[in-house]
Design an enzyme around this catalytic site. Sequence first.
Site, mmCIF file in Angstrom:
data_model
loop_
_atom_site.group_PDB
_atom_site.id
_atom_site.type_symbol
_atom_site.label_atom_id
_atom_site.label_comp_id
_atom_site.label_asym_id
_atom_site.label_seq_id
_atom_site.Cartn_x
_atom_site.Cartn_y
_atom_site.Cartn_z
ATOM 1 N N ARG A 137 15.169 1.671 5.311
ATOM 2 C CA ARG A 137 16.214 0.672 5.020
ATOM 3 C C ARG A 137 16.650 0.697 3.560
ATOM 4 N NH1 ARG A 137 14.552 -4.438 8.847
ATOM 5 N NH2 ARG A 137 15.639 -3.620 10.672
ATOM 6 N N LYS A 183 13.015 -5.974 29.681
ATOM 7 C CA LYS A 183 13.560 -6.916 30.661
ATOM 8 C C LYS A 183 15.080 -6.858 30.825
ATOM 9 C CE LYS A 183 11.410 -10.493 28.782
ATOM 10 N NZ LYS A 183 11.150 -11.880 28.543
ATOM 11 N N GLY A 220 15.803 -1.760 17.811
ATOM 12 C CA GLY A 220 14.698 -1.422 16.919
ATOM 13 C C GLY A 220 13.687 -0.479 17.548
ATOM 14 N N GLY A 279 18.538 -6.251 16.290
ATOM 15 C CA GLY A 279 19.211 -7.391 16.914
ATOM 16 C C GLY A 279 20.711 -7.389 16.666
HETATM 17 P P1 ADP Z 1 15.003 -2.245 21.650
HETATM 18 O O1 ADP Z 1 14.137 -2.875 20.591
HETATM 19 O O2 ADP Z 1 15.311 -0.820 21.353
HETATM 20 O O3 ADP Z 1 16.228 -3.073 21.950
HETATM 21 P P2 ADP Z 1 13.478 -3.428 23.762
HETATM 22 O O4 ADP Z 1 12.803 -4.334 22.774
HETATM 23 O O5 ADP Z 1 14.441 -4.019 24.682
HETATM 24 O O6 ADP Z 1 14.135 -2.185 22.990
HETATM 25 O O7 ADP Z 1 12.382 -2.705 24.663
HETATM 26 C C1 ADP Z 1 11.231 -2.113 24.150
HETATM 27 C C2 ADP Z 1 10.008 -2.557 24.888
HETATM 28 O O8 ADP Z 1 10.128 -2.351 26.280
HETATM 29 C C3 ADP Z 1 8.820 -1.744 24.446
HETATM 30 O O9 ADP Z 1 7.878 -2.622 23.857
HETATM 31 C C4 ADP Z 1 8.280 -1.148 25.733
HETATM 32 O O10 ADP Z 1 6.862 -1.152 25.795
HETATM 33 C C5 ADP Z 1 8.860 -2.048 26.788
HETATM 34 N N1 ADP Z 1 8.917 -1.397 28.099
HETATM 35 C C6 ADP Z 1 9.607 -0.293 28.422
HETATM 36 N N2 ADP Z 1 9.369 0.070 29.707
HETATM 37 C C7 ADP Z 1 8.503 -0.831 30.201
HETATM 38 C C8 ADP Z 1 7.863 -1.000 31.476
HETATM 39 N N3 ADP Z 1 8.074 -0.160 32.473
HETATM 40 N N4 ADP Z 1 7.031 -2.060 31.624
HETATM 41 C C9 ADP Z 1 6.810 -2.897 30.596
HETATM 42 N N5 ADP Z 1 7.377 -2.808 29.383
HETATM 43 C C10 ADP Z 1 8.211 -1.781 29.176
#
Ligand code: ADP
Length: 394
Positions: free
Chosen positions: A35, A196, A349, A372
Amino acid sequence: MLKTLRDVEVAGKRVLVRVDFNVPLKEGKVADDTRIRAALPTIRYLVERQARVILVSHLGRPKGKVDERYRLDPVAARLEELLGKRVVKVDDCIGEAPRAAVEAMEPGDVVLLENVRFYPEEEKNDREFARQLAELADLYVNDAFGTAHRAHASTEGVARFLPAVAGFLMEKEISVLSQVLERPVRPFVALLGGAKVSDKIGVVENLLGRVDALLIGGGMANTFLAARGCKMGKSLLEPDRLELAREIMEKAGEKNVKVLLPVDLVVARAAEPGAESMVVPADGVPEEWMALDIGPQTVALFARELARAGTVLWNGPMGVFEMEPYAAGTLGVARALAESGATAVVGGGDTAAAVEKAGVADKMYHVSTGGGASLEFLEGKVLPGVAVLMEKAG
Ligand code: ADP
Ligand code: MG
């Protein structure tokens, strides 16, 4: 189009630059300086043009009071190394100390103020606090894309007291993300994952009318698979989103958007690195097992789609990639994307961390520095820290 640094006179001016120096620290040192590096173009430009550069940032969550763990001294030290130039660190961000430090500045000097979140007024976007920050400068530059979705005093309030323009990082983030949403080279493919569905509803809805294909993996895919009637065992699932998943797939059908779900999954008995695991077809997660990654056939299926794409927007890992046994899907897809030749834009992230882990970050067209903030932008929201910046005429 936002006004940027290039559109204003900066020589000799006192320029307050909001940067995102919210970096991880380890044993009093900056553990990851990504960053800080991302803000260098703006800082260097201002230094070269003989501005007086006053940097302001938050770090961590000190909850509105001085917390020794979140002082910006390690950041100042790292910035000094990167710039090859003295950075004067001030132990406060408003009041007498910054005033004196700014008064002593020569053109081309750099001052770093103390963590703005040592004051509760920052997150409350207190008007008087914003005015006191503004008082230090003649011009405000917002280069903190990662904090632009927050209406805080140093990201939003301060712009009400000073001419306000975008820094180069902010400009790049906004222009790349807008370009992807408004003028993607087709086919435009969205690769979505993460834990989710409920975290990503806004993104899915905003993308549905824009993309040609939607590839869904990660925990989010479980709910979509269940909505298609697949048994998901103990997998992370949102029963209250089944109907929504059905609606999304229906809408996609009406809009001729191809939706691809996993065809195979890595399942385990527990979400632990050492748990017993195996690959199963996506419609057959046995009871007592949970899906933690997409399987190799799904990686191949997604890779074919990515290879055909003109633009790919990726948000959300394909599995629990933090644990080595469940990282193959995410890393495989990252490599496929790197080789695809598509304009690849990565937001979120964890997704950015995954691309880094796969060693392909430099093969992407753009990896957003804002977790975010990039998500909110992709949801189609106007970011408060951007809304207050001046627009170019015409
Ligand atoms: P980003 O930060 O890139 O927006 P998210 O925070 O939405 O991504 O998602 C990342 C999280 O999703 C990770 O902590 C990962 O462990 C979790 N994750 C991915 N696939 C699964 C799964 N099948 N079951 C549970 N958690 C999952
Ligand atoms: Mg995340």
